[in-house]
Design a protein around this motif. Structure first.
Motif: not given
Length: 385
Positions: A303-308
């Motif tokens: 599960y990709g929680l956050v990307f940036g």
């Protein structure tokens, strides 16, 4: 039908267990951990309640609980625009519009009395990564701390007068699928610059990575409407709360001249890993089940929680280079088959384009709605960023 404020332990138990009745015939439903729901309303665990407000209700009919709702004011975001805006969330109801509208009425009336002029919903009193949006398409088993609801809720919200504020897309991607050659070329071009580096998370340096996370988050996300700055304390608590489930191989950071500029944070998908087996309770059995399943690699989904990437380094190919570094390290070396990415708002076409570039497909769609108390005011959707 009678609406009752949640005031005692029995009310709270009724509030927690209503979804079991709503979803009794739905095999895709996974009961969330009780602790993850109750912590939202706990002044000891949710620091937003130091200055914020919240209230919960249950709806009874002939002695039976048929609905629930919460209303709240997030002090970090309620006054961030010209229109003071509160929130409603944790809405569940039988398929009865009269019952649903009674719940909406009591929540809206309370927010009006607190000085609010609009309400967003269904949302969370806290991070957008949890309990945010109404599921309208892709009724697959929910990811950890993500909203899941019957399809008929959409009609209830829209007939009451809630209007679409933004769409939220959950993308899915095959972990083992290589990036397209044109993207690998972009990644290689960026990687040729020695100022850029990409490295995985290390548990033995957890506090450093926690501070790097906070730096990136506050530079990249606080500009979004409704997103408050994250403190060092909040960040440490978030990272430490994930310590038991962290897989170092699937969390990556990007640096420019050794300063943090981006991250890709994933965890094993916890609903599939252990939550669906423990009936809402993180007791000794639940913790043992978590550790055993993690050791066995019993979930095949990340599960990709956050990307940036922070604004100064966007549109330079750094996003692709970070994904490429992580993808190369993970391919055929981790037990996961796919990654579900935490939602991307339709107000962020740049990030949607990045997801589609790397071969991800829309898997689920949630809606965040807004209800204007002055019905004569012109409604405006969330602006693009």
């Amino acid at each position: 039908m009678k609406i009752t404020e949640v005031r005692n332990s029995q009310d709270e138990r009724d509030f927690l267990e209503l979804p079991l009745f709503i979803h009794k015939d739905d095999a895709a439903y996974i009961r969330p951990l009780d602790e993850d729901v109750t912590s939202v309303f706990d002044t000891e665990k949710n620091k937003l309640l130091l200055n914020g407000k919240c209230i919960r209700w249950i709806l009874m009919d002939d002695g039976k609980v048929i609905g629930r709702i919460a209303a709240f004011i997030d002090p970090s975001t309620a006054y961030s625009s010209d229109m003071p805006t509160g929130g409603i969330g944790f809405f569940d109801c039988i398929n009865n519009k009269l019952a649903a509208f009674k719940l909406f009425d009591v929540a809206i009336d309370w927010l009006k009395r607190q000085g609010m002029e609009a309400a967003d919903g269904p949302v969370n009193l806290g991070s957008r990564e949890r309990w945010w949006g109404l599921l309208v398409d892709g009724f697959h088993p929910p990811c950890y701390c993500c909203n899941y609801n019957p399809p008929y809720y959409q009609e209830m919200f829209e007939e009451y007068g809630f209007e679409l504020y933004f769409k939220q897309y959950t993308y899915i991607r095959d972990v083992h699928e290589p990036l397209k050659p044109v993207l690998k070329a972009v990644a290689e071009r960026v990687s040729r610059h020695p100022e850029y580096s990409f490295r995985p998370f290390r548990l033995d340096n957890l506090d450093m990575f926690a501070e790097d996370f906070r730096t990136i988050y506050n530079k990249a996300w606080v500009k979004h409407e409704g997103v408050g700055e994250m403190s060092s304390e909040q960040t440490r608590k978030l990272i430490h709360s994930l310590k038991a489930v962290i897989d170092e191989r699937i969390i990556w950071f990007a640096y420019y001249e050794e300063k943090p500029i981006g991250f890709f944070v994933s965890i094993p998908e916890l609903n599939q890993l252990f939550v669906k087996y423990v009936n809402g309770r993180l007791d000794t059995f639940g913790k043992l089940r978590l550790l055993y399943n993690k050791w066995r690699g019993n979930t095949k989904s990340m599960y990709g929680l956050v990307f940036g990437i922070i604004p100064e380094h966007q549109r330079k190919g750094v996003e692709i280079a970070l994904i490429s570094a992580a993808s190369d390290a993970m391919r055929n070396k981790v037990p996961y088959n796919n990654i579900q990415m935490n939602w991307i708002g339709d107000f962020n076409p740049r990030m949607m384009h990045v997801a589609e570039q790397i071969g991800a497909k829309i898997y689920k769609t949630h809606h965040t709605y807004r209800y204007l108390f002055d019905r004569s005011k012109e409604f405006e959707r969330h602006p693009d960023i």
